[in-house]
Design an enzyme around this catalytic site. Structure first.
Site, PDB file in Angstrom:
ATOM      1  N   GLU A 148       1.343  -0.901   0.101  1.00  0.00           N
ATOM      2  CA  GLU A 148      -0.238   0.139   0.510  1.00  0.00           C
ATOM      3  C   GLU A 148       0.729   1.349   0.029  1.00  0.00           C
ATOM      4  O   GLU A 148       1.420   2.066   0.584  1.00  0.00           O
ATOM      5  CB  GLU A 148      -1.200  -0.020   1.140  1.00  0.00           C
ATOM      6  CG  GLU A 148      -1.988  -1.013   1.256  1.00  0.00           C
ATOM      7  CD  GLU A 148      -3.176  -1.067   1.982  1.00  0.00           C
ATOM      8  OE1 GLU A 148      -2.914  -0.010   3.330  1.00  0.00           O
ATOM      9  OE2 GLU A 148      -3.869  -1.271   2.386  1.00  0.00           O
ATOM     10  N   GLU A 311      -7.207  -7.778  -0.325  1.00  0.00           N
ATOM     11  CA  GLU A 311      -6.801  -7.771   0.717  1.00  0.00           C
ATOM     12  C   GLU A 311      -8.388  -7.158   0.916  1.00  0.00           C
ATOM     13  O   GLU A 311      -8.971  -6.431   0.530  1.00  0.00           O
ATOM     14  CB  GLU A 311      -6.046  -6.748   1.746  1.00  0.00           C
ATOM     15  CG  GLU A 311      -4.798  -7.150   2.551  1.00  0.00           C
ATOM     16  CD  GLU A 311      -4.758  -5.857   2.903  1.00  0.00           C
ATOM     17  OE1 GLU A 311      -4.749  -4.823   3.621  1.00  0.00           O
ATOM     18  OE2 GLU A 311      -2.598  -5.836   2.696  1.00  0.00           O
TER      19      GLU A 311
HETATM   20  C1  GAL Z   1      -4.443  -2.515   5.222  1.00  0.00           C
HETATM   21  C2  GAL Z   1      -3.038  -2.840   5.434  1.00  0.00           C
HETATM   22  C3  GAL Z   1      -2.789  -4.868   6.325  1.00  0.00           C
HETATM   23  C4  GAL Z   1      -3.325  -3.673   7.519  1.00  0.00           C
HETATM   24  C5  GAL Z   1      -5.105  -3.901   7.065  1.00  0.00           C
HETATM   25  C6  GAL Z   1      -5.872  -3.747   7.802  1.00  0.00           C
HETATM   26  O1  GAL Z   1      -4.551  -1.412   4.709  1.00  0.00           O
HETATM   27  O2  GAL Z   1      -2.540  -3.341   3.908  1.00  0.00           O
HETATM   28  O3  GAL Z   1      -1.091  -3.889   6.289  1.00  0.00           O
HETATM   29  O4  GAL Z   1      -3.351  -3.352   7.767  1.00  0.00           O
HETATM   30  O5  GAL Z   1      -5.492  -2.651   6.337  1.00  0.00           O
HETATM   31  O6  GAL Z   1      -6.523  -2.771   7.769  1.00  0.00           O
END
Ligand code: GAL
Length: 668
Positions: A148, A311
């Protein structure tokens, strides 16, 4: 991704947080849940390189081998989003500086300056070492660079790099002074060395400087990505490379511009809305991802427009200071909303909930309670469901409506010196998308310059900046018979943010047959009635007709009787201008009508409200996704084979409350 024909399913797996006996349980549970891809090593830098240049790969060797023998592939990460403490202590000049001059320290993640040469060298070092060791490992299906990209910095390295970027962009200072209109407030620069990053200053900063800084920083982060990508590619060109995009108006990255630099667009999505808005946000995120993927494919001249949900949250979403949950079934519906819109799979953050650390309460497929849990059972059912619908991966989403937007417009509208403090391009894009989503009309998200072939209606919500090339892009679409709907605050400025004179919406005035003389922003809770029903919110304008006909007028307030919505015929096309933000129902009716006059109908006209319908097609094969976001079952007219049950569907399918159906439709 190196393909084995299955939809991807899995999440971030962090063996560095657990002893090896937990890894073995993990892999057994992954097989039970049907997991076939995991992101590995995303934040493992301090475990991989505990001291400068000393690598400890033994544990990762073992973890990847374990995945491989169990038939699970890895999206192997470069861990550069979280440098170890030794790095910050050895290179304090690589720590980031905020706009008001505060230097940050390690102790969280993402604490580095992406323009600092020592950071970039260390990042190349660990990425290169991983490439040398694992580029041919049979478990590695994909490289996941960094995590990110989204930091920012105002340190001296950044400042020097900003000046170099400006010299490249403008070549001479006169051009920069003209673009930034430095004649205002005595800001004329007589030497490049006088230019800084937009640091904290007394009052309103120069909008051109702010905008260029955002563009520069996106390019800087992109360079940090591409230099890692090139190392990884060189080690084995057969393994694709990507990075996971984070979404949000704070993100200093122009994802569309990045799309031609990744082999597959990957996005992370965590809806912020807790009510029904989460479904709309999910649909928007997925449509954006598909748009970026198309944009990348278009720029690369290929036809492969795949993307991947990298994710999402199985249950609790943990964002700073806030936590909300997904009730049973919602994880599956959101996952399917992504797949329906073209995702090559469904990935989560994370596989197993951490026992400690900052995000210990973020949900996971294996929660703190362990596998005997509602979430793991739903995860197992989702794995089974994805295996049943694999064939949909061949289909492309069909849409004849496009929403045009541009990251730079959003950045430009964040300047505080605008006629209203409530201008937000992402909110306007989301409102237009929501109106189409509620109307059941599929749409693609494009950026100026993307091919408009096949789109019958182009919608431009608050496209504030319009370069001449953007004006040409829109004109060509209309001249080819494409319909157009433009909302307030579009076409007002050029690509530097300089106002186009002679009346708004400058760049599109002639096409729309209107000339706007004044803005009348509304206060937060104000609404103005419109003739024909509904209200205008946020913003109103004095619209002079210059060829267009009124469709609705303001029915109250200072603009009582003035046109609010207009329509103009240009050759075979209709062009609409909307000078206010219509309330949700009114916007939905308006876009339904604009789409209907362009010959576009909903995906599944008889789907009841609350049931989302998306179609993917491959030649004469097609698949219909039906997602029931309501709390009661709905019968939806449809035919084909229900891929979840294997049963034939003759004329209608019952979609359970909060459930899903995926149909293979009869050919033709
Ligand atoms: C994402 C990030 C992850 C974790 C997740 C939790 O943005 O890539 O590492 O932090 O959020 O919401």
């Amino acid at each position: 991704m190196r393909d084995d024909g299955r939809l991807r399913y899995g999440g971030d797996w962090n063996p560095e947080q657990w002893p090896a006996e937990v890894w073995r349980e993990d892999v057994a549970l992954m097989r039970r849940a049907g997991v076939n891809l995991v992101s590995v090593g995303v934040f493992a830098w301090s475990r991989l390189e505990p001291a400068p240049g000393r690598y400890t790969f033994d544990w990762l060797d073992e973890a990847l081998d374990l995945l491989h023998v169990n038939g699970i592939r890895a999206a192997l990460a470069t861990p550069t989003a979280s440098p170890p403490p030794w790095f910050s202590l050895a290179h304090p000049g690589a720590l980031p500086v905020t706009a008001d001059g505060v230097r940050l320290h390690h102790g969280s993640r993402d604490t580095y300056c992406a323009a600092a040469p020592t950071y970039r060298a260390a990042a190349r070092g660990i990425a290169g070492a991983l490439a040398d060791r694992y580029a041919h490992h049979p478990a590695v299906a994909l490289w996941h660079v960094h995590n990110e990209y989204g930091t920012t910095c105002h340190c001296p390295h950044t400042e020097a790099a900003f000046r170099r970027w400006l010299v490249d962009r403008y070549a001479d200072l006169d051009a920069l002074n003209a673009a930034w209109v430095t004649s205002f407030w005595s800001q004329h620069y007589s030497d490049w060395a006088q230019i800084t990053t937009p640091r904290a200053t007394q009052y309103l900063a120069n909008p051109g400087q702010l905008l260029d800084f955002r563009r520069f920083w996106s390019d800087t982060l992109l360079a940090a990505y591409t230099e890692q990508r090139d190392l990884l590619r060189a080690a084995n060109p057969a393994v694709p490379v990507t990075t996971n995009y984070v979404l949000g108006d704070w993100v200093p990255v122009d994802h569309a511009r990045w799309a031609s630099e990744v082999d597959v667009v990957a996005v992370d999505h965590y809806p912020s809305a807790v009510d029904g808005g989460a479904e709309e946000q999910t649909a928007l995120a997925a449509d954006l991802a598909r748009g970026w993927a198309r944009h990348g494919a278009y720029r690369r001249g290929t036809v492969d427009a795949g993307w991947l949900l990298m994710e999402s949250a199985p249950h609790q979403i943990h964002t700073a200071g806030r936590m909300h949950t997904k009730e049973p079934g919602r994880m599956t519906r959101h996952s399917l909303s992504h797949v329906a819109r073209g995702s090559r799979g469904v990935m989560f953050f994370q596989w197993r909930a951490s026992a400690g650390g900052a995000e210990r309460f973020h949900s996971a497929l294996v929660p703190h309670a362990g596998p005997d849990s509602r979430v793991f059972r739903e995860a197992t059912r989702l794995g089974d469901l994805l295996a049943r619908i694999t064939e949909v991966d061949a289909g492309r989403v069909e849409a004849s409506v496009a929403i045009g937007w541009d990251a730079a417009c959003g950045w430009a509208l964040q300047h505080p010196g605008l006629p209203s403090q409530r201008l937000d391009q992402q909110a306007e894009v989301a409102a237009a998308h929501r109106a189409l989503w509620r109307a059941g009309i599929a749409c693609d998200m494009l950026v100026p310059g993307d091919s408009l072939d096949g789109y019958r209606l182009l919608v431009l919500p608050a496209l504030y900046l319009a370069a001449d090339a953007t004006a040409d892009w829109v004109r060509d679409h209309v001249q080819a018979g494409g319909h157009l709907l433009v909302t307030w605050l579009s076409g007002v400025a050029d690509e530097h943010g300089r106002i186009r004179l002679g009346g708004y919406p400058g760049a599109f005035r002639d096409l729309l047959g209107v000339r706007v003389e004044e803005f009348h922003p509304l206060a937060e809770n104000d609404r103005v009635p419109l003739t024909g029903g509904g209200h205008g919110l946020t913003w109103t304008e004095t619209v002079h007709l210059a060829g267009a006909e009124p469709v609705a007028a303001y029915a109250g307030g200072v603009l009582n009787g003035w046109p609010a919505v207009t329509r103009h015929r240009v050759g075979d096309a209709l062009t609409w201008y909307v000078s206010t933000r219509p309330d949700g129902d009114t916007y939905q009716r308006l876009l339904t009508e604009a789409a209907r006059s362009a010959g576009v109908t909903p995906v599944c006209p008889d789907a009841p409200p609350g049931v989302e319908a998306v179609r993917r097609r491959d030649g004469d094969r097609s698949w219909l996704f039906l997602l029931n976001h309501t709390d009661r079952p709905h019968r939806v007219p449809a035919a084909g084979t229900d891929l979840l049950t294997g049963e034939p569907v003759d004329d209608a399918v019952t979609v359970p409350a909060g459930g899903v159906a995926v149909l293979r439709e009869p050919p033709g």
